[in-house]
Scaffold this motif. Structure first.
Motif, PDB file in Angstrom:
ATOM      1  N   ILE A  28       0.864  -1.183   0.000  1.00  0.00           N
ATOM      2  CA  ILE A  28       0.000   0.000   0.000  1.00  0.00           C
ATOM      3  C   ILE A  28       0.897   1.228   0.000  1.00  0.00           C
ATOM      4  CG2 ILE A  28      -1.698   1.318   1.311  1.00  0.00           C
ATOM      5  CD1 ILE A  28      -2.863  -1.301   2.280  1.00  0.00           C
ATOM      6  N   ALA A  29       0.721   2.085  -1.030  1.00  0.00           N
ATOM      7  CA  ALA A  29       1.611   3.224  -1.233  1.00  0.00           C
ATOM      8  C   ALA A  29       0.813   4.519  -1.227  1.00  0.00           C
ATOM      9  CB  ALA A  29       2.351   3.069  -2.568  1.00  0.00           C
ATOM     10  N   CYS A  30       1.172   5.443  -0.340  1.00  0.00           N
ATOM     11  CA  CYS A  30       0.480   6.729  -0.271  1.00  0.00           C
ATOM     12  C   CYS A  30       0.847   7.577  -1.484  1.00  0.00           C
ATOM     13  CB  CYS A  30       0.837   7.451   1.021  1.00  0.00           C
ATOM     14  SG  CYS A  30       2.456   8.269   1.008  1.00  0.00           S
ATOM     15  N   PRO A  31       0.109   8.653  -1.774  1.00  0.00           N
ATOM     16  CA  PRO A  31       0.439   9.520  -2.915  1.00  0.00           C
ATOM     17  C   PRO A  31       1.865  10.065  -2.812  1.00  0.00           C
ATOM     18  CG  PRO A  31      -1.718  10.082  -2.041  1.00  0.00           C
ATOM     19  CD  PRO A  31      -1.109   9.117  -1.067  1.00  0.00           C
ATOM     20  N   GLY A  32       2.550  10.091  -3.964  1.00  0.00           N
ATOM     21  CA  GLY A  32       3.877  10.680  -4.014  1.00  0.00           C
ATOM     22  C   GLY A  32       4.955   9.916  -3.292  1.00  0.00           C
ATOM     23  N   SER A  33       4.723   8.626  -3.031  1.00  0.00           N
ATOM     24  CA  SER A  33       5.667   7.847  -2.217  1.00  0.00           C
ATOM     25  C   SER A  33       6.695   7.080  -3.033  1.00  0.00           C
ATOM     26  CB  SER A  33       4.894   6.864  -1.335  1.00  0.00           C
ATOM     27  OG  SER A  33       4.144   5.962  -2.135  1.00  0.00           O
ATOM     28  N   GLY A  34       6.740   7.306  -4.338  1.00  0.00           N
ATOM     29  CA  GLY A  34       7.695   6.572  -5.163  1.00  0.00           C
ATOM     30  C   GLY A  34       7.206   5.181  -5.522  1.00  0.00           C
ATOM     31  N   LYS A  35       5.878   5.040  -5.672  1.00  0.00           N
ATOM     32  CA  LYS A  35       5.285   3.748  -6.017  1.00  0.00           C
ATOM     33  C   LYS A  35       5.836   3.220  -7.339  1.00  0.00           C
ATOM     34  CE  LYS A  35       1.290   4.054  -7.972  1.00  0.00           C
ATOM     35  NZ  LYS A  35       1.512   3.600  -9.373  1.00  0.00           N
ATOM     36  N   THR A  36       5.882   4.083  -8.350  1.00  0.00           N
ATOM     37  CA  THR A  36       6.351   3.646  -9.660  1.00  0.00           C
ATOM     38  C   THR A  36       7.824   3.282  -9.611  1.00  0.00           C
ATOM     39  OG1 THR A  36       4.711   5.061 -10.745  1.00  0.00           O
ATOM     40  CG2 THR A  36       6.552   4.292 -12.088  1.00  0.00           C
ATOM     41  N   ARG A  37       8.592   4.021  -8.834  1.00  0.00           N
ATOM     42  CA  ARG A  37      10.009   3.691  -8.678  1.00  0.00           C
ATOM     43  C   ARG A  37      10.168   2.310  -8.032  1.00  0.00           C
ATOM     44  NH1 ARG A  37      15.349   6.345  -7.526  1.00  0.00           N
ATOM     45  NH2 ARG A  37      14.492   8.052  -8.722  1.00  0.00           N
ATOM     46  N   ALA A  38       9.402   2.050  -6.977  1.00  0.00           N
ATOM     47  CA  ALA A  38       9.488   0.749  -6.312  1.00  0.00           C
ATOM     48  C   ALA A  38       9.102  -0.372  -7.272  1.00  0.00           C
ATOM     49  CB  ALA A  38       8.577   0.733  -5.081  1.00  0.00           C
ATOM     50  N   LEU A  39       8.031  -0.160  -8.023  1.00  0.00           N
ATOM     51  CA  LEU A  39       7.587  -1.173  -8.978  1.00  0.00           C
ATOM     52  C   LEU A  39       8.645  -1.393 -10.061  1.00  0.00           C
ATOM     53  CD1 LEU A  39       5.100  -2.937  -9.737  1.00  0.00           C
ATOM     54  CD2 LEU A  39       4.331  -1.043 -11.167  1.00  0.00           C
ATOM     55  N   THR A  40       9.227  -0.311 -10.546  1.00  0.00           N
ATOM     56  CA  THR A  40      10.253  -0.398 -11.587  1.00  0.00           C
ATOM     57  C   THR A  40      11.468  -1.193 -11.106  1.00  0.00           C
ATOM     58  OG1 THR A  40       9.568   1.731 -12.539  1.00  0.00           O
ATOM     59  CG2 THR A  40      11.791   0.964 -13.047  1.00  0.00           C
ATOM     60  N   TYR A  41      11.946  -0.875  -9.909  1.00  0.00           N
ATOM     61  CA  TYR A  41      13.124  -1.566  -9.385  1.00  0.00           C
ATOM     62  C   TYR A  41      12.810  -3.032  -9.077  1.00  0.00           C
ATOM     63  CZ  TYR A  41      16.174   2.531  -9.038  1.00  0.00           C
ATOM     64  OH  TYR A  41      16.984   3.607  -9.329  1.00  0.00           O
ATOM     65  N   LYS A  42      11.584  -3.307  -8.648  1.00  0.00           N
ATOM     66  CA  LYS A  42      11.210  -4.702  -8.392  1.00  0.00           C
ATOM     67  C   LYS A  42      11.203  -5.504  -9.694  1.00  0.00           C
ATOM     68  CE  LYS A  42       9.700  -8.266  -6.057  1.00  0.00           C
ATOM     69  NZ  LYS A  42      10.626  -8.997  -5.158  1.00  0.00           N
ATOM     70  N   ILE A  43      10.642  -4.923 -10.754  1.00  0.00           N
ATOM     71  CA  ILE A  43      10.639  -5.614 -12.051  1.00  0.00           C
ATOM     72  C   ILE A  43      12.070  -5.847 -12.526  1.00  0.00           C
ATOM     73  CG2 ILE A  43      10.007  -5.410 -14.486  1.00  0.00           C
ATOM     74  CD1 ILE A  43       7.575  -3.730 -13.570  1.00  0.00           C
ATOM     75  N   ALA A  44      12.906  -4.800 -12.409  1.00  0.00           N
ATOM     76  CA  ALA A  44      14.304  -4.928 -12.838  1.00  0.00           C
ATOM     77  C   ALA A  44      15.018  -6.045 -12.074  1.00  0.00           C
ATOM     78  CB  ALA A  44      15.026  -3.596 -12.637  1.00  0.00           C
ATOM     79  N   LEU A  45      14.773  -6.106 -10.756  1.00  0.00           N
ATOM     80  CA  LEU A  45      15.409  -7.140  -9.941  1.00  0.00           C
ATOM     81  C   LEU A  45      14.965  -8.533 -10.377  1.00  0.00           C
ATOM     82  CD1 LEU A  45      17.167  -7.939  -7.492  1.00  0.00           C
ATOM     83  CD2 LEU A  45      15.127  -7.642  -6.055  1.00  0.00           C
ATOM     84  N   GLU A  46      13.663  -8.716 -10.567  1.00  0.00           N
ATOM     85  CA  GLU A  46      13.157 -10.053 -10.924  1.00  0.00           C
ATOM     86  C   GLU A  46      13.576 -10.455 -12.336  1.00  0.00           C
ATOM     87  OE1 GLU A  46      12.156 -12.030  -8.765  1.00  0.00           O
ATOM     88  OE2 GLU A  46      12.033 -10.519  -7.183  1.00  0.00           O
ATOM     89  N   LEU A  47      13.680  -9.501 -13.248  1.00  0.00           N
ATOM     90  CA  LEU A  47      14.191  -9.814 -14.591  1.00  0.00           C
ATOM     91  C   LEU A  47      15.629 -10.318 -14.508  1.00  0.00           C
ATOM     92  CD1 LEU A  47      12.842  -6.823 -16.748  1.00  0.00           C
ATOM     93  CD2 LEU A  47      12.287  -9.242 -17.078  1.00  0.00           C
ATOM     94  N   SER A  48      16.413  -9.666 -13.659  1.00  0.00           N
ATOM     95  CA  SER A  48      17.823 -10.065 -13.552  1.00  0.00           C
ATOM     96  C   SER A  48      17.993 -11.423 -12.881  1.00  0.00           C
ATOM     97  CB  SER A  48      18.610  -8.996 -12.777  1.00  0.00           C
ATOM     98  OG  SER A  48      18.314  -9.022 -11.395  1.00  0.00           O
ATOM     99  N   ARG A  49      16.956 -11.883 -12.192  1.00  0.00           N
ATOM    100  CA  ARG A  49      17.025 -13.175 -11.501  1.00  0.00           C
ATOM    101  C   ARG A  49      16.535 -14.342 -12.367  1.00  0.00           C
ATOM    102  NH1 ARG A  49      14.582 -11.464  -5.524  1.00  0.00           N
ATOM    103  NH2 ARG A  49      16.568 -10.825  -4.581  1.00  0.00           N
ATOM    104  N   LEU A  50      15.983 -14.076 -13.523  1.00  0.00           N
ATOM    105  CA  LEU A  50      15.473 -15.156 -14.380  1.00  0.00           C
ATOM    106  C   LEU A  50      16.610 -16.087 -14.783  1.00  0.00           C
ATOM    107  CD1 LEU A  50      12.951 -13.308 -16.761  1.00  0.00           C
ATOM    108  CD2 LEU A  50      12.439 -14.646 -14.712  1.00  0.00           C
TER     109      LEU A  50
END
Length: 602
Positions: A28-50
């Motif tokens: 749960i992410a409040c407004p302006g909390s860097g939600k998209t940044r967190a999602l982006t870095y999570k995707i990048a991390l999981e891609l690198s783990r494939l």
């Protein structure tokens, strides 16, 4: 590939905690909390783990624009996106369920085409014509749940008649092997339920399924994704991000499922995580929008504008005839007195129909400013129309900044062409880009430019428009709607509508004052937000059965968009359909706050 690592200052402790969690996460992410940044870095991390070329990471976003933005961010982080699929739930269902497994669905097994928005409108207009009691096309707005069809704004007195119209509408689509936007989800759900092997196969391919804006997800979408996760029996994990306080798509079937309910539905343990630091707004803005929380949530301002002396004003005195003048005054004050850039100003209203006319009036009143508003595009912006997809290529210049985005568009075009039977088997995205970049058209009139470009596009790819009835129909619809759009704009006095420069502006970076609905502005941020028509019956909608709760969520979204200044207007004298005056939105009127006065000489 090496496991993705980031610099220490890229993320805060809350973001790192969510991203590094070894398992599924409900964030749960409040407004302006860097939600998209967190999602982006999570995707990048999981891609690198494939560990296998057979595996994919899937990310479901609410809009195409969000998908493009996230993919571009991941590419800039230096992570290969070859094994990433990212897009809307409708695109996901088409690419992974309907097109590969259509043969197993009674309505799709002989082939299908997706009807564009205009086709849907025209069919419903014809079916509604002359009916008594009167039924309008928008009365027929609906969505599907696992149990069947639901009307967006059900009128008990007309429910039977509306469903009768829809039955004729669906029968007409089926006769022509068409499905519409909502049927994409319904048919995908049918296949998932009736063919369990699909979920089993997809769960063996997907290592991670990420969902952005989970609070706007429909029940049928939850069901589709949960079936895949459940079939994975723990092998496929998930990462859901959203904010229940911003769940404003309830009338369209969206709702914020709880962590416990989704965990039970998909058979996974979901770690409860949160992002509570707002990096966008001043402390005063955060203090104000926190008044409209429906769900308890801690929000703390920590961004560079934290100590900005924000203006928060609330106007219940301006008459509706004077709203344009007051908005002009506020725009001038923010831009000319406070130094706010025009591209960082947004005017928000509850209804598109009001905003299109307002945009044209503001353009006339403020000729020195540019505007990005509804109805200002001089051509049809239907995301499902094939030629709109080609128009994006035609109206953007090849550049390093747009390479990732244009490559994504090229992929979409190739998928569409293959689906309708045009032979492009050996054509790569890069080669399609090269051929599009080689098309040179010397034409100042926008529509004439696109007609010539589309002809050259067909020639460059070796097919003719007449090779596909679907392409021909989309072509006719695109230009018919574009001509009507231009005529409307010219009739309203907007200058230079037909020029190619106006066409190119549609896909350029934001340069002018944004005009948007509340729903359209969600996810965006500006220095200043000016919101009008904050009236009971508009915010919330008069047919909303949960009015006060919905109004709070809508106001929460509006009031959390600005970094610096917020101006709310509840004008007097605006009449509803029964010629009765609207009153101020009740929850807004009841909010006790030390509002500011904007100087009269602004």
């Amino acid at each position: 590939m090496m496991v993705f690592v980031w610099n220490k200052d890229d993320l805060n402790d809350e973001q790192v905690d969510a991203i590094e969690h070894d398992g599924s996460v409900f964030l749960i992410a409040c407004p302006g909390s860097g939600k998209t940044r967190a999602l982006t870095y999570k995707i990048a991390l999981e891609l690198s783990r494939l560990e296998s070329d057979r595996h994919w990471v899937v990310a479901i976003t609410y809009t195409h624009r969000a998908a493009e933005e996230i993919e571009e961010r991941i590419e800039r982080l230096g992570v290969n996106t070859e094994r990433l699929w990212i897009g809307t739930i409708h695109s996901f269902c088409l690419d992974w369920i309907l097109r590969p497994y259509a043969i197993y669905h009674e309505k799709l097994k002989f082939g299908f085409r997706v009807a564009d928005e205009r086709e849907t409108e025209q069919r419903l207009e014809r079916l509604c014509l002359g009916r008594q009691p009167r039924i309008r096309p928008f009365d027929c707005n609906h969505y599907f749940t696992p149990e069947g069809c639901r009307l967006e704004a059900p009128n008990p007195a007309r429910r039977a008649q509306i469903l009768g119209v829809l039955q004729h509408y669906w029968a007409g689509l089926e006769a022509e092997r068409l499905i519409d936007f909502e049927m994409i989800l319904s048919c995908a759900h049918d296949l998932i339920v009736n063919e369990p092997s699909i979920s089993i196969l997809l769960s063996s391919i997907f290592k991670f399924v990420l969902v952005d804006e989970f609070q706007d997800t429909k029940e049928i979408q939850y069901a589709i994704l949960a079936a895949i996760l459940r079939a994975g029996a723990g092998r496929t994990r998930t990462f859901l991000v959203g904010d229940p306080n911003q769940a404003i798509y309830g009338s369209l079937g969206g709702y914020a499922m709880t962590r416990e309910d989704f965990a039970a539905l998909c058979g996974l343990e979901l770690a409860d995580k949160s992002l509570s630091i707002n990096y966008r707004s001043s402390s005063r803005i955060v203090e104000y929008f926190s008044n409209y929380r429906v769900f308890a949530a801690d929000v703390e301002a920590e961004g560079k504008d934290r100590d900005y002396a924000s203006l928060v004003s609330f106007d219940e005195e301006t008459a509706h005839q004077g709203v344009d003048d007051e908005i002009v005054r506020l725009i001038r004050y923010n831009c000319e007195q406070l130094g706010i850039a025009a591209r960082e100003v947004c005017v928000v209203g509850p209804r598109w129909v009001q905003l299109a006319a307002l945009t044209r009036r503001l353009m006339s009143a403020l000729p020195e400013y540019s505007f990005d508003g509804p109805g200002m595009a001089p051509f049809a912006r239907d995301q499902n129309n094939f030629w709109f997809k080609v128009a994006r290529m035609a109206l953007t210049e090849p550049s390093p900044q747009l390479y990732i985005r244009r490559t994504r568009w090229a992929k979409e075009i190739l998928v569409e062409l293959r689906h309708i039977g045009i032979s492009v088997r050996d054509l790569s995205e890069r080669e399609l880009l090269r051929r599009c970049n080689g098309i040179q058209i010397d034409q100042d009139d926008g529509l004439a430019f696109l007609r010539l470009y589309f002809d050259e596009f067909c020639l460059a790819l070796g097919f003719e428009l007449t090779d596909s009835s679907a392409l021909a129909e989309h072509h006719q619809t695109f230009f018919a709607r574009s001509e009507a759009q231009i005529a409307q704009l010219e009739g309203a006095g907007v200058q230079g509508v037909s020029a190619i420069g106006m066409f190119r502006r549609v896909f350029a970076s934001r340069t002018g004052i944004t005009i948007s609905t509340i729903h359209g502005v969600k996810g965006a941020e500006f220095d200043t937000v000016i919101a009008f028509a904050m009236l009971e019956g508009m915010v919330p909608h008069f047919a909303d059965p949960d009015g006060d709760r919905s109004a709070k969520k809508l106001l929460y979204v509006v009031c959390s968009r600005p970094r610096k200044n917020l101006h709310l207007i509840a004008e007097t004298g605006r009449l509803d359909g029964r010629s009765l005056p609207y009153s101020t939105t009740a929850v807004l009127g009841a909010c006790v706050f030390g509002y500011d006065e904007v100087p009269d000489d602004a």
